[in-house]
Design an enzyme around this catalytic site. Structure first.
Site, PDB file in Angstrom:
ATOM      1  N   GLU A  96       0.846  -1.196   0.000  1.00  0.00           N
ATOM      2  CA  GLU A  96       0.000   0.000   0.000  1.00  0.00           C
ATOM      3  C   GLU A  96       0.881   1.246   0.000  1.00  0.00           C
ATOM      4  O   GLU A  96       2.026   1.216   0.474  1.00  0.00           O
ATOM      5  CB  GLU A  96      -0.906  -0.053   1.241  1.00  0.00           C
ATOM      6  CG  GLU A  96      -1.783   1.142   1.508  1.00  0.00           C
ATOM      7  CD  GLU A  96      -2.794   1.494   0.408  1.00  0.00           C
ATOM      8  OE1 GLU A  96      -2.380   1.600  -0.751  1.00  0.00           O
ATOM      9  OE2 GLU A  96      -3.970   1.697   0.743  1.00  0.00           O
ATOM     10  N   PHE A 149      -0.614  16.314   3.715  1.00  0.00           N
ATOM     11  CA  PHE A 149      -1.163  15.620   2.555  1.00  0.00           C
ATOM     12  C   PHE A 149      -0.105  15.632   1.467  1.00  0.00           C
ATOM     13  O   PHE A 149       0.366  16.699   1.060  1.00  0.00           O
ATOM     14  CB  PHE A 149      -2.462  16.257   2.063  1.00  0.00           C
ATOM     15  CG  PHE A 149      -3.213  15.304   1.171  1.00  0.00           C
ATOM     16  CD1 PHE A 149      -4.068  14.363   1.717  1.00  0.00           C
ATOM     17  CD2 PHE A 149      -3.011  15.306  -0.198  1.00  0.00           C
ATOM     18  CE1 PHE A 149      -4.722  13.432   0.909  1.00  0.00           C
ATOM     19  CE2 PHE A 149      -3.659  14.381  -1.013  1.00  0.00           C
ATOM     20  CZ  PHE A 149      -4.520  13.455  -0.463  1.00  0.00           C
ATOM     21  N   ARG A 162       0.624  11.814  -9.506  1.00  0.00           N
ATOM     22  CA  ARG A 162       1.155  10.449  -9.329  1.00  0.00           C
ATOM     23  C   ARG A 162       2.509  10.255 -10.001  1.00  0.00           C
ATOM     24  O   ARG A 162       3.304   9.428  -9.591  1.00  0.00           O
ATOM     25  CB  ARG A 162       0.178   9.422  -9.923  1.00  0.00           C
ATOM     26  CG  ARG A 162      -1.182   9.367  -9.236  1.00  0.00           C
ATOM     27  CD  ARG A 162      -1.931   8.118  -9.693  1.00  0.00           C
ATOM     28  NE  ARG A 162      -3.357   8.152  -9.388  1.00  0.00           N
ATOM     29  CZ  ARG A 162      -3.883   7.776  -8.233  1.00  0.00           C
ATOM     30  NH1 ARG A 162      -3.108   7.368  -7.249  1.00  0.00           N
ATOM     31  NH2 ARG A 162      -5.197   7.811  -8.049  1.00  0.00           N
TER      32      ARG A 162
HETATM   33  P1  IMP Z   1      -6.827   5.410   5.356  1.00  0.00           P
HETATM   34  O1  IMP Z   1      -7.943   4.445   5.130  1.00  0.00           O
HETATM   35  O2  IMP Z   1      -7.292   6.656   6.051  1.00  0.00           O
HETATM   36  O3  IMP Z   1      -5.617   4.822   6.009  1.00  0.00           O
HETATM   37  O4  IMP Z   1      -6.455   5.952   3.951  1.00  0.00           O
HETATM   38  C1  IMP Z   1      -5.556   5.399   3.137  1.00  0.00           C
HETATM   39  C2  IMP Z   1      -5.744   5.896   1.724  1.00  0.00           C
HETATM   40  O5  IMP Z   1      -6.026   7.312   1.674  1.00  0.00           O
HETATM   41  C3  IMP Z   1      -4.437   5.714   1.018  1.00  0.00           C
HETATM   42  O6  IMP Z   1      -4.408   4.469   0.377  1.00  0.00           O
HETATM   43  C4  IMP Z   1      -4.445   6.862   0.042  1.00  0.00           C
HETATM   44  O7  IMP Z   1      -5.117   6.479  -1.133  1.00  0.00           O
HETATM   45  C5  IMP Z   1      -5.239   7.934   0.710  1.00  0.00           C
HETATM   46  N1  IMP Z   1      -4.347   8.912   1.386  1.00  0.00           N
HETATM   47  C6  IMP Z   1      -4.183   9.117   2.694  1.00  0.00           C
HETATM   48  N2  IMP Z   1      -3.296  10.082   2.938  1.00  0.00           N
HETATM   49  C7  IMP Z   1      -2.881  10.514   1.726  1.00  0.00           C
HETATM   50  C8  IMP Z   1      -1.937  11.513   1.307  1.00  0.00           C
HETATM   51  O8  IMP Z   1      -1.282  12.228   2.084  1.00  0.00           O
HETATM   52  N3  IMP Z   1      -1.786  11.639  -0.040  1.00  0.00           N
HETATM   53  C9  IMP Z   1      -2.468  10.901  -0.948  1.00  0.00           C
HETATM   54  N4  IMP Z   1      -3.340   9.951  -0.597  1.00  0.00           N
HETATM   55  C10 IMP Z   1      -3.546   9.762   0.731  1.00  0.00           C
HETATM   56 MG    MG Z   2      -4.489   4.175  -1.773  1.00  0.00          MG
END
Ligand code: IMP
Ligand code: MG
Length: 172
Positions: A96, A149, A162
């Site tokens: 991931e 972020f 990306r």
């Molecule tokens: P979680 O379920 O909150 O842990 O979110 C994980 C998903 O959110 C990751 O797989 C990313 O797709 C997205 N995400 C979380 N933080 C970021 C970031 O800082 N940049 C880009 N995508 C993020």
């Molecule tokens: Mg993701």
């Protein structure tokens, strides 16, 4: 796409990926590994990582969605694209891009464990532990970051950024 600053350089990413590849190679010696890439964010990380793993491996892809605002997952995760093959009896590593609240990976871990793999580990490039809402720790981790972020190296903001070879903080 406005970038505030580069947080992790291309070279730092490269060293982290090499280190993770070496560790996984050691830990899985003599085993067949199934690498599961969580689309789309982990695609670039996974393609670099597998070239650092010196063990027989297979890859598969999964796509999950969580609804909500662009910068935060809502807590409701669904499978958009499932794996092609059965994982029962396999040594699985989920790859991931980033662990934020941990909700996505907690869902995926439970979902995959129910399919009876021989083992299941999580490899994440980045971790933002300060934002965690679930009990989830990656088994293999590239780097811990503060609550920013970020985009680049597969990570996006509204599908942009990306392709950047480094990881950068988005200007808010
Ligand atoms: P979680 O379920 O909150 O842990 O979110 C994980 C998903 O959110 C990751 O797989 C990313 O797709 C997205 N995400 C979380 N933080 C970021 C970031 O800082 N940049 C880009 N995508 C993020
Ligand atoms: Mg993701």
């Amino acid at each position: 796409m406005d970038i505030e600053r580069v947080l992790i350089t291309e070279n730092e990413i490269k060293s982290a990926v090499e280190r993770l590849g070496r560790k996984i190679t050691e830990d899985y010696s003599g085993l067949n590994v199934l690498i599961i890439c969580v689309l789309k964010g982990a695609a670039i990380f996974m393609s670099d990582l597998i070239r650092q793993i010196k063990a027989p491996l297979e890859i598969d892809f999964m796509s999950l969605s969580s609804y909500g605002a662009a910068m935060e997952s809502s807590g409701e995760v669904t499978v958009k694209k499932d794996l092609d093959k059965d994982i029962s009896g396999k040594h699985v590593i989920i790859v991931e891009d980033i662990v934020d609240t941990g909700i996505t990976l907690a869902f995926l871990k439970e979902n995959l464990l129910a399919r009876g793999p021989a083992s299941l580990k999580i490899c994440a490039l980045l971790d933002k532990p300060s934002r965690r809402k679930t009990e989830l720790t990656p088994d293999y981790l590239g780097m811990t970051i503060d609550d920013h972020f970020v985009i680049g190296y597969g990570l996006d903001f509204n599908e942009r950024g990306r392709e950047l070879p480094y990881i950068a903080i988005v200007k808010q």
